[in-house]
Motif scaffolding. Structure first.
Motif, short mmCIF file in Angstrom:
data_model
loop_
_atom_site.label_atom_id
_atom_site.label_comp_id
_atom_site.label_asym_id
_atom_site.label_seq_id
_atom_site.Cartn_x
_atom_site.Cartn_y
_atom_site.Cartn_z
N ARG A 152 0.75 -1.19 0.05
CA ARG A 152 0.09 0.00 0.08
C ARG A 152 0.85 1.20 0.05
O ARG A 152 0.43 2.35 0.33
CB ARG A 152 -0.93 0.04 1.44
N TYR A 153 2.32 1.19 -0.44
CA TYR A 153 2.94 2.29 -0.62
C TYR A 153 3.99 2.22 -1.69
O TYR A 153 4.16 0.87 -2.04
CB TYR A 153 3.69 2.32 0.99
N VAL A 154 4.56 3.28 -1.94
CA VAL A 154 5.79 3.39 -3.00
C VAL A 154 6.94 3.83 -2.19
O VAL A 154 6.59 4.60 -1.23
CB VAL A 154 5.51 3.94 -4.13
N VAL A 155 7.95 3.32 -2.56
CA VAL A 155 9.30 3.96 -1.94
C VAL A 155 9.91 5.01 -2.85
O VAL A 155 9.95 4.50 -3.91
CB VAL A 155 10.26 2.81 -1.71
N PHE A 156 10.47 6.20 -2.26
CA PHE A 156 10.91 6.97 -3.15
C PHE A 156 12.36 7.61 -2.65
O PHE A 156 12.47 8.00 -1.55
CB PHE A 156 10.18 8.36 -3.27
N ASP A 183 0.34 11.29 -6.78
CA ASP A 183 -0.86 11.30 -7.63
C ASP A 183 -1.26 9.59 -7.84
O ASP A 183 -2.51 9.52 -8.25
CB ASP A 183 -0.47 11.89 -9.09
N LEU A 184 -0.12 8.66 -7.47
CA LEU A 184 -0.81 7.39 -7.72
C LEU A 184 -1.64 6.97 -6.52
O LEU A 184 -2.33 5.84 -6.77
CB LEU A 184 0.54 6.54 -7.53
N GLY A 185 -1.81 7.61 -5.78
CA GLY A 185 -2.63 7.45 -4.60
C GLY A 185 -2.27 6.50 -3.43
O GLY A 185 -3.11 5.98 -2.65
N TYR A 186 -1.22 6.14 -3.30
CA TYR A 186 -0.48 5.37 -2.36
C TYR A 186 0.36 6.38 -1.25
O TYR A 186 0.71 7.15 -1.69
CB TYR A 186 0.45 4.17 -2.90
N GLU A 187 0.68 6.00 -0.16
CA GLU A 187 1.77 6.42 0.52
C GLU A 187 3.01 6.63 -0.20
O GLU A 187 3.36 5.55 -0.68
CB GLU A 187 1.87 5.90 1.94
N ALA A 190 6.83 -3.12 -1.08
CA ALA A 190 6.61 -2.02 -1.67
C ALA A 190 5.57 -2.12 -3.20
O ALA A 190 5.94 -3.40 -3.63
CB ALA A 190 7.61 -1.15 -2.07
N ARG A 191 4.81 -1.44 -3.35
CA ARG A 191 4.12 -1.41 -4.74
C ARG A 191 4.92 -1.20 -5.90
O ARG A 191 4.93 -1.83 -6.83
CB ARG A 191 2.85 -0.57 -4.61
N LEU A 192 5.99 -0.27 -5.76
CA LEU A 192 6.82 0.16 -6.45
C LEU A 192 8.11 1.01 -5.70
O LEU A 192 7.69 1.62 -4.73
CB LEU A 192 5.98 1.44 -7.45
N VAL A 193 9.14 0.95 -6.43
CA VAL A 193 10.29 1.64 -6.02
C VAL A 193 10.78 2.70 -7.04
O VAL A 193 11.08 2.17 -8.27
CB VAL A 193 11.64 0.63 -5.40
N VAL A 194 10.87 4.02 -6.56
CA VAL A 194 11.47 4.89 -7.69
C VAL A 194 12.62 5.63 -7.18
O VAL A 194 12.49 6.11 -6.06
CB VAL A 194 10.58 5.89 -8.05
N THR A 195 13.82 5.86 -7.84
CA THR A 195 14.84 6.51 -7.18
C THR A 195 15.74 7.07 -8.35
O THR A 195 15.86 6.61 -9.55
CB THR A 195 15.88 5.37 -6.74
N VAL A 248 2.58 0.51 -11.16
CA VAL A 248 1.95 0.37 -9.84
C VAL A 248 0.72 -0.57 -9.84
O VAL A 248 0.35 -1.03 -8.86
CB VAL A 248 1.37 1.84 -9.51
N SER A 249 0.15 -0.97 -10.98
CA SER A 249 -0.99 -1.78 -11.01
C SER A 249 -0.78 -3.08 -11.55
O SER A 249 -1.59 -3.92 -11.57
CB SER A 249 -1.87 -0.99 -12.48
N LEU A 250 0.61 -3.66 -11.29
CA LEU A 250 0.95 -4.89 -12.03
C LEU A 250 0.51 -5.54 -10.54
O LEU A 250 0.67 -5.39 -9.37
CB LEU A 250 2.36 -5.08 -11.88
#
Length: 181
Positions: free
Chosen positions: A19-23, A50-54, A89-94, A148-150
């Motif tokens: 329920r979160y993404v890492v930045f 804007d993705l709607g996750y923490e 995480a749902r997604l990681v962006v760096t 994020v929708s995978l």
């Protein structure tokens, strides 16, 4: 290879798995980025929110803490368990690449927006792990929306594949032992 994701660690941060993404912002002050164009951390954060996750923010510099003044941002400053945090995480962006590669190897979709085309990143991509590179903000926005929708089902398959790779600790140890003999 030795990763055992700890859901309890993620929950201890007040987060719910997937329920979160890492930045992790870019190494903006690094000399190897001098003169290269990279998306500003504020712009990247806006895309992620804007993705709607923490958004779990892993700041590199003190000025990144200013990004935490927005709703939906959780800051983890130091001593974090990267493997557990990225696995759930749902997604990681760096703006860097190490944490993206680590995430991809356990099946977490990851995006690096580093302007550097690194051979080690290409290798992980060619092996079929979910690592992607965005070269500008528009591409980052498109990738995040798609990734994020995978479905999360393939995580164990990726983790199993990663565990079959040669252990770098064993390789380094063998080199040292052979070099000393």
């Amino acid at each position: 290879k030795r990763l055992e994701p700890d859901e309890g660690y993620v929950r201890s941060l007040g987060l719910s798995p997937w329920r979160y993404v890492v930045f992790r912002p870019a190494e903006e002050l690094a000399t190897y980025y001098r003169g290269l164009r990279i998306p500003r951390s504020e712009e990247v954060l806006r895309v992620l929110l804007d993705l709607g996750y923490e958004v779990v923010l892993l700041p590199r510099y003190s000025h990144h803490l200013d990004l935490a003044r927005r709703d939906g941002v959780v800051v983890v400053e130091s001593g974090f368990s990267g493997p557990s945090l990225t696995y759930y995480a749902r997604l990681v962006v760096t703006g860097g690449a190490s944490i993206a590669r680590e995430a991809a190897l356990v099946g977490t979709p990851a995006i690096t927006y580093t302007p550097l085309d690194l051979h080690v990143n290409r290798c992980v991509m060619e092996w079929g792990f979910p690592l992607y590179r965005a070269t500008d903000l528009a591409e980052l926005r498109k990738l995040t929306a798609n990734l994020v929708s995978l479905n999360q089902v393939g995580r164990l398959e990726y983790l199993s594949r990663a565990r079959k790779l040669e252990d770098p600790v064993t390789v380094a140890k063998d080199i040292v032992v052979r070099g000393v003999s």
